[in-house]
Structures are given as structure tokens and as C-alpha cells.
Motif scaffolding. Structure first.
Motif, mmCIF file in Angstrom:
data_model
loop_
_atom_site.group_PDB
_atom_site.id
_atom_site.type_symbol
_atom_site.label_atom_id
_atom_site.label_comp_id
_atom_site.label_asym_id
_atom_site.label_seq_id
_atom_site.Cartn_x
_atom_site.Cartn_y
_atom_site.Cartn_z
ATOM 1 N N ASP A 59 57.669 1.751 -20.913
ATOM 2 C CA ASP A 59 57.977 2.792 -20.474
ATOM 3 C C ASP A 59 58.348 3.990 -21.089
ATOM 4 O O ASP A 59 58.658 3.767 -22.528
ATOM 5 N N PRO A 60 57.574 5.024 -20.848
ATOM 6 C CA PRO A 60 57.623 6.362 -21.837
ATOM 7 C C PRO A 60 58.892 6.852 -21.976
ATOM 8 O O PRO A 60 58.994 8.132 -21.373
ATOM 9 N N LYS A 61 59.760 6.134 -22.521
ATOM 10 C CA LYS A 61 61.191 6.989 -22.310
ATOM 11 C C LYS A 61 61.425 8.190 -23.267
ATOM 12 O O LYS A 61 60.668 8.182 -24.303
ATOM 13 N N PRO A 62 62.001 9.233 -22.828
ATOM 14 C CA PRO A 62 62.294 10.175 -23.866
ATOM 15 C C PRO A 62 62.884 9.925 -24.882
ATOM 16 O O PRO A 62 62.585 10.720 -26.036
ATOM 17 N N SER A 63 63.679 8.921 -25.267
ATOM 18 C CA SER A 63 64.074 8.542 -26.566
ATOM 19 C C SER A 63 63.033 8.448 -27.622
ATOM 20 O O SER A 63 63.079 8.474 -28.650
ATOM 21 N N LEU A 65 60.340 10.202 -27.659
ATOM 22 C CA LEU A 65 59.994 11.661 -28.140
ATOM 23 C C LEU A 65 60.694 11.947 -29.109
ATOM 24 O O LEU A 65 60.178 12.812 -29.932
ATOM 25 N N LEU A 66 61.793 11.467 -29.460
ATOM 26 C CA LEU A 66 62.515 12.018 -30.517
ATOM 27 C C LEU A 66 62.217 11.395 -31.799
ATOM 28 O O LEU A 66 62.119 12.061 -32.881
ATOM 29 N N ARG A 69 58.473 13.396 -32.173
ATOM 30 C CA ARG A 69 58.495 14.993 -32.450
ATOM 31 C C ARG A 69 58.483 15.246 -34.039
ATOM 32 O O ARG A 69 58.159 16.361 -34.444
ATOM 33 N N ALA A 88 51.371 10.437 -22.187
ATOM 34 C CA ALA A 88 52.486 11.108 -21.702
ATOM 35 C C ALA A 88 53.396 11.437 -22.621
ATOM 36 O O ALA A 88 53.881 12.416 -22.961
ATOM 37 N N LYS A 91 51.932 13.911 -25.054
ATOM 38 C CA LYS A 91 51.588 15.473 -24.416
ATOM 39 C C LYS A 91 53.024 15.943 -24.618
ATOM 40 O O LYS A 91 52.991 17.131 -24.825
ATOM 41 N N ASP A 92 54.120 15.324 -24.580
ATOM 42 C CA ASP A 92 55.387 15.837 -24.343
ATOM 43 C C ASP A 92 56.144 16.156 -25.636
ATOM 44 O O ASP A 92 56.972 16.441 -25.735
ATOM 45 N N ARG A 94 55.505 17.757 -28.423
ATOM 46 C CA ARG A 94 55.645 18.987 -28.982
ATOM 47 C C ARG A 94 55.378 18.924 -30.495
ATOM 48 O O ARG A 94 55.936 19.900 -31.272
ATOM 49 N N SER A 96 52.379 19.367 -32.942
ATOM 50 C CA SER A 96 50.946 19.860 -32.890
ATOM 51 C C SER A 96 49.957 18.842 -34.012
ATOM 52 O O SER A 96 49.083 18.614 -33.931
#
Lengths: 298, 370
Positions: A59-63, A65-66, A69, A88, A91-92, A94, A96
Motif C-alpha cells: 500500500d502506498p501509505k502516506p507515511s 512519503l515521509l 521526501r 504514486a 509523484k507525491d 515532492r 525533485s
């Protein structure tokens, strides 16, 4: 006093920046283990999918992303293993660096990929990997290629430690060569042994250690076992006196155990990744564990 | 001499023109297909039966076919375009067409174009991909049949707080003229009712959202958020609707058995505060839904949704109901679902409906939604 304080703050910031470790995130624990051998304590390392998870379905969990990033480098298995969840997250993220590719490494570069589909590729063949079998880390020789790819990339991003990374790469390659000799010697009596696997995971492992994959529980990749296909597998096991059925820890063992009951074969839960079971904490232990368990049951 | 010179010049020019012509009309350079966008198609077929008068006239309908084109444009942008064909309306519509700026600094992300508004999690899902035969009553009554979608700018900021996922979103768009909350129901000369919204360029829609996420354990997590949307709600008067909302999603999925079992429980509520013409008392109403999905086997889901909805322009009326379903997913790329719905309307009438929903997805592997 104020000036001195400001100068001190600037020095501390510069100090922190100059000694900031390269932040590496890998998609799997296998890549993380190899990256740790290369970077040791000079990289900050994290990973997304745990070894006991099916890497196709995370699952592409928001955690996550931490983790991404702040990453300087994202290392992925590639060959569309992570296609269901990694794009996904990237892409999210952020970030670069990883979006642009400057901080992204596909660890499959220079891997000799096997089982590339030929002819028309479609999902009529199940959840096929159109670029070939992505489970390439299960051949220790490919572990050296992965390590080389990681060492080159971290050296490029962190040239100040390039010599350190290259030395660790040499040590890793040397250790792989030594262990591979040891493993192949121990497994020599079992070369040519036939096995049944749950999913098409073991192509590279089988090729390296001389196993023959006689069939898979899944009639096609990602498609659950059907009664008719299960019967075929049962007949094959009986005909060839196959002794073991290999399944990763994240698969339901109901069908393999039912087959085992009818045939006398044994179901072995064999991790395909570091962290897949307790006691498999690094890349070398992955092969130690797998080969020992196979030797005890073939 | 002069004649020789001119002849030579003509010869040279002819030679060069001929060479150029050969080059330009030679075998065309084949553009690499590597840069072609990912193209995908989702097709949604719905069979509908029952006493519910809102059901389609035909027993079986191609509800929607949606084509997606997705690709990186250059080092700075990516494009996502979704075009939907709705046979019932015989209409082709741009569902979404937006560009995302890839290299925004400071944890920001900018999106420009037409996109589904960040008014809750459900509103972001394209209708063919919800897995449901219909939309919740509150979504229909306040946001419209297609939900909130408009053209403008969306800016999201992942706050730079270590170990905490906190995302702040702000959007400015053209107003949502198909949403009942931001338009007025008018009766025309023939007696037909239709939604009328402001056509003034400066009447824009404004939306804000704050969302966060928490891992309760490696198997359980929570996502929750609050949102606010506001815009003019009348074609002729400067009166506003303020729509507040909150959503909570609980997920359970053992990562060691991720493909076999899962549980998702999503609840969304909204509160409508609507100014009315001639300075009368604001209309204050609310609605919401709660959806539970249980994956009890690798390819089977059982679920249900409870709906409650009041209306955007009148108080003291409501409708409520529920939808139940059992869904079979032969693979990640198709599903077949049997669904049953009950609604008790505001006038006390009860309606039932049964559905058979088939959804197919072709094209490159899309990301699994979260």
C-alpha cells in the motif's frame, strides 16, 4: 558577543551540512541490506517494503512519503516489480532529486534478465512482468551487480566517500565469491532436484544452484490455483517424486498443504527477501537459510 | 563565360535543391514510442433493476468509458488527462486534464487544469473506479452527480514536520456550477427544473483541506481530514454557500497477508451553510455516509454503505438508505459486483434497486489507490 554567537551558529550549520550523511531509501529490505554493506555507517538508510510482504502489493501509505521526501537516493528493484505502488509515492514525494532521476537508481541495470516474455505480451498470461523476471536478487552473482550499481551511484552523489564505498564494494564482492563457493559445494549433492514453487519467483535461484522448477501452484502469475491445475501439479509431483513445495511467507498455504497431504511432499516456507523470516537479517543469511532448509528436506 | 557561370550556378543550385529534397522526402525518422503516454481505459457497465424511478430506462447500460493519458511532459511537468464518454447523455467530457509541477520547492506541489476537487477522499475517485453502483446520497444532493470538479489551481503543502504527515491544500477554481450546493434550482417556462449558477468570471470557488495520517500499527492506520469549500450559490445575487466537511478512514491490512484480507471503513460528513436571497435565515443542513468494505478472501469483497442526506436549499427534509454488495475481482483489472440499494425519500416513499456492475481496466498498470 552576538557576532560570536552568530558565527558559532554558522559553523554548526556548516558542520552539520558537511557531515550530513547521504540519505538512501530502498524499496525492499534486500536492496537495503546490500546498500548497508556498501555504505556502512556513512549513509542514513531506510526501506519501504518489509521482507515478509509481497513486494508486488504494497500500500502506498502516506507515511512512506515521509521517508521519500528527504531521500537523496531512491533505489528500486525495477522491471515493474513495484509498478503498483512506487510511481504514486514518487509523484507525491515532492522530492525533485528522485523525481528527476538524479537521485533514483534502478538496481536492475546490467542485470542479465531471464524469462522475458516473447511474442505478444498480454494479461491473458496473468500478471506478467513484461520486462522479465524481477526477482533477480535471488542469484548472489546478481547481488554483486546490484552492489556495483549502488556503489557507483552513491559514489557519484557523495564523491568525498567514493573510495570508502568502492573498498566496501570490493569486500562485498569478495565475500560473495567466498560464500558462493561454499554454498555451491554444500548444495552440489542436490543439483538437478526438482521443486514446485508457489509463484514464479525462483528462476534466478534455481539457475544458480541447479534446481529444476517443475511447476508453479499458480496456473499463471497472480492467478489463484484452480482445481484442474492443482491436479496437474499433484500428478507431476507423484510422477517425478518431487519432495518439496516452496512458498514465500506471504502466501496462503492452504493449497500447497493440501497438495502436500495428497503427495507426501513437504511445504517449505522459504523467504525470498531479507527479513522474510526471523533469522534472515542480511543478504548472506537469506541464502544460508534457504539453502540449509532445502538441504534438510531434499 | 557568363553563360558558363550561370549554367554552373543553376547546376549547383539544382544539385543542392535535389539533395535537400531527397533528405526531406527520404524515409521519415520514426519517433520513438518510448515517450508515448501511458494510455489506459476503464469501462463501467451497469445493469439496474427495481422500483427506484431514478434508475436508467434501459436494463443494461454502458455507464461510462474513460480513457486516460498520463505522462511526464518535461523535467518540470507531468500531465494527467482523463476523457469520459457517457452514453446516457451522449456526451464526451474531459473529466480531468491537469498538469502537475514536479519541481516546486519547499514541499509544495502545484496542479493546474481541470481536476476533481479535494473535498474528501470519495470525491477524488473517478465514478467508474469507486466499485459502487451509485454515489452516496449526500454526494448527489450537495455535490452533484459527478461530484465537485472544476478548472483552476491547486496547491498542496506537505508540512516539513519530521515523522508527521500533515498536508494542507488550497484550491481556487471556477465555481462548481453543476453542484447543487453552489447553484440554485430554478424552474423554467416549461416547468422543468434545472440548476442555475453564476456566470460571472470573478465568482470563483475556494477550497481548503487539512489532512493527516497515522500508523496505529503495521496493520492498522487512520487517515482523517477536514475541508471547507465556498462559492456564490445564485446566478443573480452575491450570496454564498459554505460547505464544511470531515472524513475519517480506518484501514486494517496485515502486511503478511496483504492480498487476502483487509478491512476499510470510511465515513464522510458535510455541513451546508447556505445564504438565501433577500437576506432570509441561512439554510443549515448536513449529510454523510459510512462505507465498510471487508475483503474476506483474495478475490472477494463484502460491503455496505449507510447514507443520510438533507438538502441544500431546504431544511427539515431528509432521505436515508443503504447499499450492500458482494464483489468478485477475478484480477486487479476487473470486477463483477452484485449490489442492492434501499432509499427512503423525503416524501416517505421507499425505493429499492438491484445492480450488476462490471468494470474493466486495460492499459499499463495503474497505481493502487490508497
Amino acid at each position: 558577543m552576538k557576532k560570536a554567537f552568530l558565527v558559532l551558529i554558522l559553523i554548526l550549520i556548516a558542520f552539520n551540512l558537511s557531515f550530513a550523511k547521504l540519505r538512501v531509501v530502498t524499496t525492499t529490505q534486500d536492496l537495503a541490506s546490500i546498500a548497508r554493506f556498501i555504505g556502512k555507517d556513512r549513509i542514513e538508510l531506510d526501506y519501504i517494503a518489509k521482507g515478509y510482504q509481497d513486494p508486488h502489493f504494497v500500500d502506498p501509505k502516506p507515511s512512506y512519503l515521509l521517508k521519500l521526501r528527504r531521500a537523496d537516493l531512491l533505489v528500486a528493484v525495477g522491471l515493474e516489480l513495484e509498478v503498483g505502488w512506487l510511481p504514486a509515492l514518487v509523484k507525491d514525494s515532492r522530492n525533485s532529486k528522485i523525481i528527476s532521476g538524479k537521485g533514483y537508481l534502478d538496481a536492475s541495470e546490467a542485470i542479465e534478465v531471464i524469462e522475458k516474455p516473447v511474442g505478444q505480451v498480454s494479461r491473458a498470461e496473468g500478471d506478467v512482468h513484461p520486462f522479465g523476471n524481477p526477482h533477480y536478487w535471488l542469484d548472489p552473482e546478481n547481488g554483486k551487480v546490484i552492489a556495483q550499481n549502488i556503489a557507483d551511484k552513491v559514489s557519484q552523489l557523495d564523491p568525498a566517500n567514493s573510495e570508502f564505498y568502492q573498498k566496501n564494494l570490493d569486500d562485498f564482492e569478495h565475500r560473495i565469491d567466498e560464500k558462493l563457493q561454499e554454498w555451491q559445494k554444500l548444495f552440489e549433492p542436490f543439483r538437478g532436484a526438482e521443486v514446485i514453487t508457489y509463484h514464479r519467483t525462483r528462476g534466478y535461484f534455481a539457475r544458480r544452484f541447479g534446481l529444476e522448477v517443475a511447476g508453479e501452484i499458480e496456473p499463471k502469475p497472480g492467478i489463484p490455483p484452480t482445481p484442474s491445475h492443482t491436479l496437474e501439479i499433484i500428478n507431476r509431483i507423484k510422477a517425478d517424486k518431487i519432495r518439496v513445495i516452496l512458498a514465500e511467507p506471504f502466501y496462503d498455504l492452504k493449497t500447497p498443504e493440501s497438495i502436500a497431504l495428497k503427495t507426501g511432499a513437504k511445504v517449505l516456507v522459504l523467504p525470498s527477501s531479507v527479513g522474510g523470516v526471523k533469522g534472515v537479517e542480511d543478504y548472506f543469511q537469506l541464502f544460508d537459510y534457504n539453502l540449509n532448509l532445502l538441504r534438510q528436506n531434499l | 563565360m557568363r553563360r558558363m557561370f550561370i549554367s554552373a550556378l543553376v547546376f549547383i543550385l539544382s544539385f543542392l535543391l535535389n539533395t535537400f529534397a531527397q533528405t526531406s522526402t527520404g524515409a521519415p525518422q520514426q519517433a520513438s514510442s518510448v515517450f508515448n503516454p501511458n494510455i489506459s481505459v476503464v469501462t463501467d457497465i451497469l445493469g439496474a433493476f427495481g422500483s427506484d424511478p431514478t434508475l436508467p430506462d434501459q436494463a443494461f447500460n454502458l455507464n461510462e468509458a474513460e480513457v486516460g493519458f498520463q505522462s511526464v511532459v518535461d523535467p518540470y511537468w507531468r500531465a494527467d488527462i482523463f476523457i469520459g464518454y457517457h452514453p446516457a447523455e451522449e456526451a464526451v467530457e474531459i473529466e480531468e486534464a491537469y498538469f502537475t509541477w514536479l519541481t516546486t520547492p519547499l514541499g509544495l506541489q502545484a496542479k493546474i487544469g481541470k481536476f476533481r476537487s479535494n473535498f474528501g477522499k470519495f470525491n477524488l475517485i473517478h465514478p467508474p473506479e469507486t466499485g459502487l453502483a451509485d454515489r452516496p446520497l449526500s454526494a448527489l444532493n450537495f455535490l452533484g452527480e459527478e461530484g465537485l470538479s472544476s478548472t483552476g489551481l491547486s496547491l498542496s503543502w506537505l508540512l516539513p514536520i519530521p515523522d508527521l504527515y500533515l498536508k494542507l491544500i488550497g484550491e481556487v477554481t471556477t465555481l462548481w456550477d453543476k453542484a447543487p450546493a453552489f447553484s440554485t434550482l430554478e424552474t423554467d417556462s416549461t416547468g422543468a427544473e434545472e440548476l442555475a449558477a453564476s456566470e460571472e468570471k470573478e465568482d470563483l470557488g475556494y477550497l481548503g483541506r487539512l489532512e493527516t495520517y497515522l500508523d496505529l500499527s503495521e496493520a492498522m492506520n487512520l487517515t482523517w481530514g477536514g475541508r471547507f469549500a465556498t462559492s456564490i450559490n445564485h446566478p443573480d445575487e452575491q450570496i454564498w454557500t459554505r460547505l464544511w466537511g470531515a472524513d475519517l478512514t480506518f484501514r486494517w491490512k496485515n502486511p503478511r497477508r496483504a492480498v487476502y484480507h483487509s478491512l476499510t471503513w470510511r465515513t464522510e460528513v458535510l455541513y451546508n451553510d447556505r445564504e438565501i436571497p433577500a437576506g432570509g435565515k441561512n439554510v443549515r443542513t448536513w449529510g454523510g455516509f459510512s462505507l465498510l468494505d471487508w475483503q474476506f478472501s483474495k478475490r472477494w469483497h463484502l460491503g455496505g454503505r449507510f447514507d443520510y442526506s438533507e438538502f441544500t436549499e431546504v431544511e427539515n427534509l431528509n432521505e436515508k438508505g443503504g447499499l450492500g454488495y458482494i464483489t468478485f475481482t477475478p484480477s486487479e483489472f476487473s470486477l463483477v459486483s452484485l449490489q442492492g440499494r434501499y432509499v427512503k425519500r423525503a416524501d416517505g416513499t421507499e425505493e429499492t434497486a438491484g445492480f450488476v456492475k462490471l468494470t474493466f481496466n486495460i492499459g499499463p498498470h495503474g497505481a493502487h489507490p490508497f
